[in-house]
Design a protein around this motif. Structure first.
Motif, mmCIF file in Angstrom:
data_model
loop_
_atom_site.group_PDB
_atom_site.id
_atom_site.type_symbol
_atom_site.label_atom_id
_atom_site.label_comp_id
_atom_site.label_asym_id
_atom_site.label_seq_id
_atom_site.Cartn_x
_atom_site.Cartn_y
_atom_site.Cartn_z
ATOM 1 N N THR A 105 3.021 -18.626 -3.424
ATOM 2 C CA THR A 105 4.036 -18.235 -2.439
ATOM 3 C C THR A 105 3.849 -19.062 -1.158
ATOM 4 N N VAL A 106 3.032 -18.548 -0.229
ATOM 5 C CA VAL A 106 2.882 -19.183 1.078
ATOM 6 C C VAL A 106 1.634 -20.055 1.165
ATOM 7 N N GLU A 107 0.912 -20.222 0.079
ATOM 8 C CA GLU A 107 -0.342 -20.971 0.112
ATOM 9 C C GLU A 107 -0.075 -22.459 0.377
ATOM 10 N N THR A 108 -0.955 -23.086 1.135
ATOM 11 C CA THR A 108 -0.879 -24.529 1.383
ATOM 12 C C THR A 108 -2.056 -25.276 0.765
ATOM 13 N N ALA A 109 -2.957 -24.561 0.120
ATOM 14 C CA ALA A 109 -4.049 -25.163 -0.657
ATOM 15 C C ALA A 109 -4.355 -24.238 -1.820
ATOM 16 N N PHE A 110 -4.794 -24.824 -2.929
ATOM 17 C CA PHE A 110 -5.062 -24.032 -4.134
ATOM 18 C C PHE A 110 -6.342 -24.524 -4.792
ATOM 19 N N LEU A 111 -7.182 -23.595 -5.164
ATOM 20 C CA LEU A 111 -8.321 -23.870 -6.025
ATOM 21 C C LEU A 111 -7.838 -23.562 -7.437
ATOM 22 N N LEU A 112 -7.467 -24.617 -8.176
ATOM 23 C CA LEU A 112 -6.841 -24.416 -9.478
ATOM 24 C C LEU A 112 -7.852 -24.173 -10.593
ATOM 25 N N GLY A 113 -8.969 -24.871 -10.549
ATOM 26 C CA GLY A 113 -9.948 -24.703 -11.613
ATOM 27 C C GLY A 113 -11.286 -25.278 -11.204
ATOM 28 N N GLU A 114 -12.253 -25.180 -12.109
ATOM 29 C CA GLU A 114 -13.571 -25.739 -11.828
ATOM 30 C C GLU A 114 -14.258 -26.123 -13.124
ATOM 31 N N LEU A 115 -15.036 -27.199 -13.059
ATOM 32 C CA LEU A 115 -15.948 -27.583 -14.128
ATOM 33 C C LEU A 115 -17.332 -27.092 -13.728
ATOM 34 N N TYR A 116 -18.024 -26.392 -14.623
ATOM 35 C CA TYR A 116 -19.319 -25.829 -14.254
ATOM 36 C C TYR A 116 -20.280 -25.897 -15.435
ATOM 37 N N ARG A 117 -21.582 -25.909 -15.094
ATOM 38 C CA ARG A 117 -22.627 -25.977 -16.120
ATOM 39 C C ARG A 117 -22.965 -24.569 -16.601
#
Length: 451
Positions: free
Chosen positions: A131-143
């Motif tokens: 909606t009003v977000e201007t940044a997104f943490l979409l995913g992550e690669l992790y061990r």
């Protein structure tokens, strides 16, 4: 199939490409991909932030490769070599930021993880609730237990890329506060002057027998050791700059001095992709103008030095130039297929900017097509010490085989970058290089040449 938020999948590949994708259109903000390498939930330093102003991690494990436009929309790509990720790094956060609006206005926002070798899609996550977000943490690669996994996250930030980066320990260069005129301190009244006391006259005794004064023996002394120089604390690293400049028809030029980018190397990148649905001039030709695999574009530069010498840097005739001697411009290579993800690149040595009078960056079609029609291309100028400058070429509606991209002019106190984006049509029997020469009044003599 798109993953659900919070779901995870194993990643078996040694190296992956992470594609941030969306559909462009009128009123859609530009979107940028970035990555943060985390140890215990934070970056170790600002160097663990990979984005458009800092496109490669020192380890070589993560690189920002830039944008391409295709039939499915726009992609901004990160290359991740999992085998080169340092053992201390536990997570690589994959983020997106919107420039000029919120993610509620960005259709088709998605992230894909692809095997870098085979191109096979490993994971996909599509955001549906922005909606009003201007940044997104979409995913992550992790061990996890010695192996890598991908998790779909989908967490939004209303504070933009700066807020997201700050949350993970990045020191962000904020806009400078307005300067205030100093307030003079209040005058301090002078202290009252009191007369100095008069010392009493010395009293001499009536009779004093003076004794001879024996001097003390002089003993040699060692010279005192010079004081140790003060130990200065190491200078704090400069905070990360998130600014960038996009040139448009309404705002076509920018000062490199104002961006702090008049020294070091400046990389000029051309990245292109053919549309699958042909329109305009390409449709009139009655066939596909070119396939992505057989279109050979050449990035070139006409230069004029301060001493009046003129020349060209191009793959044709192996005129690749030089970076540390005239003309201080170097063509990195020749991408003859368009399949190289980093496109074609020129590098300009801005440490010798006083020796440069003007430069025209242009691109020609060497073979594989009769026109730039249905070509999507983006030009990015990345100064070593300044904000990146980018712009799109726009749509070609004429049978053009040469396009001037940018004009760089030395004004005496500054370097000015001007967006040109001019599609030129050579006259019959006139080469693309000579066409650019005529358009900008270079006045050079040209002879046929081949690669």
């Amino acid at each position: 199939m798109s993953m659900l938020k919070g779901a995870n999948l194993p990643v078996q590949a040694q190296a992956v490409r992470v594609e941030l994708g969306w559909r462009s259109g009128p009123g859609v903000p530009d979107v940028d991909a970035s990555a943060l390498l985390l140890v215990s939930g934070k970056v170790r330093s600002d160097a663990d932030f990979v984005f458009y102003n800092q496109p490669a991690h020192a380890s070589g494990a993560v690189r920002h490769e830039g944008k391409k436009t295709g039939a499915d929309g726009v992609t901004d790509t990160l290359a991740v070599d999992l085998a080169r990720v340092e053992p201390a790094v536990e997570r690589i956060v994959l983020a997106a930021s919107a420039d000029g609006g919120s993610f509620g206005r960005v259709p088709g926002l998605r992230v894909r993880v692809l095997d870098a070798t085979s191109g096979t899609e490993i994971a996909r996550y599509e955001s549906q609730d922005a909606t009003v977000e201007t940044a997104f943490l979409l995913g992550e690669l992790y061990r996890r237990q010695g192996s890598w996994k991908f998790r779909a996250v989908g967490q939004g930030y209303g504070s933009g890329l700066a807020g997201l980066a700050t949350d993970f320990g990045i020191s962000v260069d904020d806009e400078p506060a307005p300067r205030m005129a100093p307030v003079p301190p209040a005058p301090v009244p002078p202290a009252p002057v009191r007369p100095a006391p008069v010392p009493p006259a010395p009293v001499r005794p009536a009779s004093v027998r003076s004794e001879p004064v024996r001097p003390e023996p002089v003993r040699p002394t060692r010279p005192a050791a010079p004081p140790a120089p003060p130990v200065s604390a190491p200078a704090a690293p400069a905070p990360v700059r998130l600014s960038k400049v996009t040139l448009t028809k309404d705002a076509p030029s920018v000062s490199l001095a104002k961006q702090g980018g008049t020294s070091g190397a400046m990389r000029v990148n051309l990245n292109w992709q053919m549309r699958k649905q042909f329109r305009g001039w390409g449709a009139k030709l009655g066939r596909a103008v070119a396939n992505h695999s057989d279109l050979d574009l050449d990035l070139c530069a006409l230069y004029e030095l301060s001493d009046g010498r003129k020349g060209v840097v191009q793959a044709l005739g192996n005129a690749f130039g030089a970076l540390h001697q005239p003309p201080y411009i170097h063509l990195d290579g020749d991408d003859r297929t368009g399949a190289v993800s980093s496109g074609e690149n020129l590098t300009i040595n801005l440490d010798h900017k006083d020796r440069l009078r003007r430069i025209v960056i242009f691109v020609t079609i060497y073979e594989g097509a009769r026109s730039f029609a249905d070509l999507d291309a983006t030009v990015t100028l990345q100064p070593e010490h300044g904000a990146p400058i980018d712009f799109a070429l726009g749509e070609c509606t004429v049978p053009s085989t040469v396009c001037s991209l940018a004009l760089i002019t030395n004004t005496g106190s500054d370097l000015v970058v001007q967006r040109e984006a001019r599609f030129l049509v050579p006259e019959r029997g006139v080469s693309p290089q000579r066409t650019i020469d005529y358009a900008y009044g270079w006045g050079m003599n040209w002879t046929p040449g081949r690669k």
